[in-house]
Design a protein around this motif. Structure first.
Motif, PDB file in Angstrom:
ATOM      1  N   VAL A  90      -3.168   4.661  -3.080  1.00 54.43           N
ATOM      2  CA  VAL A  90      -4.293   5.288  -2.393  1.00 54.43           C
ATOM      3  C   VAL A  90      -4.014   6.781  -2.232  1.00 54.43           C
ATOM      4  O   VAL A  90      -3.070   7.174  -1.536  1.00 54.43           O
ATOM      5  CB  VAL A  90      -4.524   4.647  -1.008  1.00 54.43           C
ATOM      6  CG1 VAL A  90      -5.778   5.212  -0.366  1.00 54.43           C
ATOM      7  CG2 VAL A  90      -4.617   3.127  -1.118  1.00 54.43           C
ATOM      8  N   THR A  91      -4.834   7.604  -2.873  1.00 56.30           N
ATOM      9  CA  THR A  91      -4.665   9.056  -2.755  1.00 56.30           C
ATOM     10  C   THR A  91      -5.967   9.763  -3.099  1.00 56.30           C
ATOM     11  O   THR A  91      -6.605   9.434  -4.109  1.00 56.30           O
ATOM     12  CB  THR A  91      -3.555   9.571  -3.689  1.00 56.30           C
ATOM     13  OG1 THR A  91      -3.604  11.009  -3.746  1.00 56.30           O
ATOM     14  CG2 THR A  91      -3.684   9.026  -5.099  1.00 56.30           C
TER      15      THR A  91
ATOM     16  N   VAL B  17      -3.654   7.233   4.729  1.00 55.38           N
ATOM     17  CA  VAL B  17      -3.224   6.036   4.009  1.00 55.38           C
ATOM     18  C   VAL B  17      -2.557   5.050   4.965  1.00 55.38           C
ATOM     19  O   VAL B  17      -2.768   3.831   4.873  1.00 55.38           O
ATOM     20  CB  VAL B  17      -2.279   6.414   2.854  1.00 55.38           C
ATOM     21  CG1 VAL B  17      -1.732   5.170   2.175  1.00 55.38           C
ATOM     22  CG2 VAL B  17      -3.013   7.288   1.847  1.00 55.38           C
TER      23      VAL B  17
ATOM     24  N   LEU C 233     -11.541   6.469   1.432  1.00 60.34           N
ATOM     25  CA  LEU C 233     -10.439   5.715   0.842  1.00 60.34           C
ATOM     26  C   LEU C 233     -10.521   4.223   1.149  1.00 60.34           C
ATOM     27  O   LEU C 233     -10.105   3.391   0.346  1.00 60.34           O
ATOM     28  CB  LEU C 233      -9.103   6.263   1.364  1.00 60.34           C
ATOM     29  CG  LEU C 233      -8.796   7.723   1.048  1.00 60.34           C
ATOM     30  CD1 LEU C 233      -7.508   8.152   1.729  1.00 60.34           C
ATOM     31  CD2 LEU C 233      -8.702   7.945  -0.458  1.00 60.34           C
ATOM     32  N   THR C 234     -11.060   3.876   2.311  1.00 59.35           N
ATOM     33  CA  THR C 234     -11.057   2.483   2.750  1.00 59.35           C
ATOM     34  C   THR C 234     -12.140   1.653   2.086  1.00 59.35           C
ATOM     35  O   THR C 234     -11.936   0.467   1.781  1.00 59.35           O
ATOM     36  CB  THR C 234     -11.229   2.420   4.281  1.00 59.35           C
ATOM     37  OG1 THR C 234     -10.217   3.199   4.908  1.00 59.35           O
ATOM     38  CG2 THR C 234     -11.121   0.992   4.782  1.00 59.35           C
TER      39      THR C 234
ATOM     40  N   VAL D 128       0.855  -1.193   0.000  1.00 56.99           N
ATOM     41  CA  VAL D 128       0.000   0.000   0.000  1.00 56.99           C
ATOM     42  C   VAL D 128       0.888   1.239   0.000  1.00 56.99           C
ATOM     43  O   VAL D 128       1.804   1.359   0.828  1.00 56.99           O
ATOM     44  CB  VAL D 128      -0.928   0.020   1.231  1.00 56.99           C
ATOM     45  CG1 VAL D 128      -1.939   1.153   1.104  1.00 56.99           C
ATOM     46  CG2 VAL D 128      -1.646  -1.315   1.406  1.00 56.99           C
TER      47      VAL D 128
ATOM     48  N   THR E 124      -8.331   6.530  -6.449  1.00 63.67           N
ATOM     49  CA  THR E 124      -8.027   7.916  -6.797  1.00 63.67           C
ATOM     50  C   THR E 124      -9.139   8.441  -7.688  1.00 63.67           C
ATOM     51  O   THR E 124      -9.802   7.653  -8.377  1.00 63.67           O
ATOM     52  CB  THR E 124      -6.656   8.003  -7.518  1.00 63.67           C
ATOM     53  OG1 THR E 124      -6.256   9.374  -7.636  1.00 63.67           O
ATOM     54  CG2 THR E 124      -6.715   7.384  -8.902  1.00 63.67           C
TER      55      THR E 124
ATOM     56  N   GLY F  80       0.829   5.709  -0.674  1.00 60.04           N
ATOM     57  CA  GLY F  80       0.074   6.934  -0.863  1.00 60.04           C
ATOM     58  C   GLY F  80       0.489   7.961   0.166  1.00 60.04           C
ATOM     59  O   GLY F  80       1.137   7.629   1.164  1.00 60.04           O
TER      60      GLY F  80
ATOM     61  N   THR G 297      -3.879   1.210   5.739  1.00 60.94           N
ATOM     62  CA  THR G 297      -3.006   0.033   5.739  1.00 60.94           C
ATOM     63  C   THR G 297      -3.127  -0.733   7.039  1.00 60.94           C
ATOM     64  O   THR G 297      -3.212  -1.964   7.061  1.00 60.94           O
ATOM     65  CB  THR G 297      -1.546   0.473   5.517  1.00 60.94           C
ATOM     66  OG1 THR G 297      -1.455   1.265   4.336  1.00 60.94           O
ATOM     67  CG2 THR G 297      -0.622  -0.729   5.391  1.00 60.94           C
TER      68      THR G 297
END
Length: 401
Positions: free
Chosen positions: A114-115, A65, A198-199, A58, A141, A60, A69
């Motif tokens: 991930v961003t 982020v 994001l998750t 992972v 993203t 980002g 993780t």
């Protein structure tokens, strides 16, 4: 200095919330539902993976982020390594960060980018590394960003996150609007709610890969639990029955020692520590039980040791000496069992006169619901603490009625 009267004045609290932090926290459940819908539109529910990956990598920017993780590692429960790639760079800004794959990464591994921004030049460079090594790549993203465009060229999968929860919808002349030059920038990491934006796509992906039980039905339950926490911790609920406000008052003027039991609780504790630092500008130390009893034991007798006498939650604090003390906060993802270190932790805190708080999800909660309740309650506590702190850069000091 914590303005406790502000916590029980909802209109004043709303005026102090120049960046919509409370709205971002309250919309976490809605962002999960949006993430479910967008992931389905991106084709996650049609994926037919050929076996599990050997490892998840992972990468980002930002603290969110790292917390993503952490939670993925807890929810996969050791079924495979979940490794966060730490960036390097001369600055902590997205344009300066660079990531490097570990030497063992190869075709059996899955790289997750991930961003919430997608403009960091270091991530397409990492994508090139992965392409040369034969790694599969999935990016969370926004569509149309440089990262999403680069990923399309190499036949990877892009999963869009829900819209940024801290975006303001107030008119430009409203104090705190993004176009208001006097307003502070968005909080580091994107503010409350960004974590779930994001998750959510990654949890759906992990479900399709057979790594977790986190399909649409399970995430709908997670969203419901986030909504329940938002109802209990909202600005209109008085402090005495509001877990978020109560924790904010308890943590004011203290150094929290966040002692966790269980992988999900540990991820929630580290998330809380990151949010307290980024949003409130306050330190918090984390440790898992039972190791916390020795790792943090000396803190209960050192210069930040508790003062003598019992702490009275209802006392008048105006005349209190402003001394920072440690406060033990126990986080559990389930009721303590026979091999739990909860009782020894309480005994140690009580023996040194340390103030003690406890946070535990509703009985019968699964891992996802436990994560939702612990993290959402922690987010609301951090937001209330930030808004009632007269020194916070994220709270607008509106005129009191």
């Amino acid at each position: 200095m914590l303005d406790e009267t502000l916590l029980d004045a909802p209109e004043d609290l709303a005026r102090a919330d120049a960046r919509g932090l409370l709205r971002g926290a309250a919309q976490a459940g809605a962002h999960v539902r949006t993430g479910i819908r967008q992931a389905a539109e991106a084709g996650v529910d049609t994926l037919r993976p050929e076996g599990r990956p050997r490892a998840l990598l992972v990468a980002g920017p930002g603290t969110a982020v790292a917390c993503v993780t952490d939670l993925l590692g807890a929810l996969t429960n050791g079924s495979l390594p979940v490794t966060g790639l730490r960036p390097t760079g001369a600055r902590a800004t997205g344009d300066a960060l660079r990531w490097t794959l570990p030497g063992w990464a190869g075709p059996l591994d899955l790289l997750l980018l991930v961003t919430p921004d997608g403009t960091e030049p270091g991530l397409p460079a990492l994508l090139d590394q992965a392409y040369r090594r034969g790694c599969s790549v999935v990016a969370v993203t926004p569509r149309g960003t440089p990262l999403a465009d680069a990923l399309g060229e190499t036949r990877g999968l892009t999963l869009p996150p829900a819209p940024a929860p801290h975006a303001s919808h107030s008119p430009p002349d409203h104090p705190g609007h993004p176009l208001d030059p006097a307003a502070p920038a968005a909080p580091p990491g994107g503010g409350p709610g960004t974590f779930w934006s994001l998750t959510t796509p990654l949890l759906l992906l992990c479900d399709r890969l057979g790594l977790t039980r986190s399909g649409p039905a399970e995430l709908a339950g997670l969203a419901d639990r986030l909504d329940e926490v938002a109802e209990r911790c909202g600005p209109a609920v008085p402090t005495y029955s509001n877990p978020g406000k109560t924790l904010a008052v308890e943590l004011a003027g203290s150094i929290p020692l966040l002692w966790s039991e269980g992988g999900v609780a540990g991820a929630a504790a580290r998330h809380w520590s990151a949010v307290l630092a980024a949003l409130c500008g306050r330190p918090a130390l984390t440790a898992g039980l039972p190791e916390a009893l020795t790792a943090h034991g000396a803190l209960l007798t050192g210069p930040f040791a508790p003062a003598s006498g019992q702490d009275d939650f209802f006392r008048d604090r105006v005349e209190d000496e402003q001394t920072t003390r440690v406060r033990v906060v126990l986080l559990r993802e389930a009721p303590p069992g026979g091999d739990s270190a909860t009782v020894p932790a309480r005994d140690l805190a009580y023996a040194h006169g340390a103030a003690l708080s406890e946070l535990e999800p509703a009985e019968g909660s699964g891992p996802l619901e436990a994560a939702a309740e612990l993290i959402a309650t922690a987010d609301f506590a951090a937001v209330h603490l930030t808004l009632a702190d007269s020194d916070s850069p994220w709270a607008g000091r509106g005129t009191r009625a």
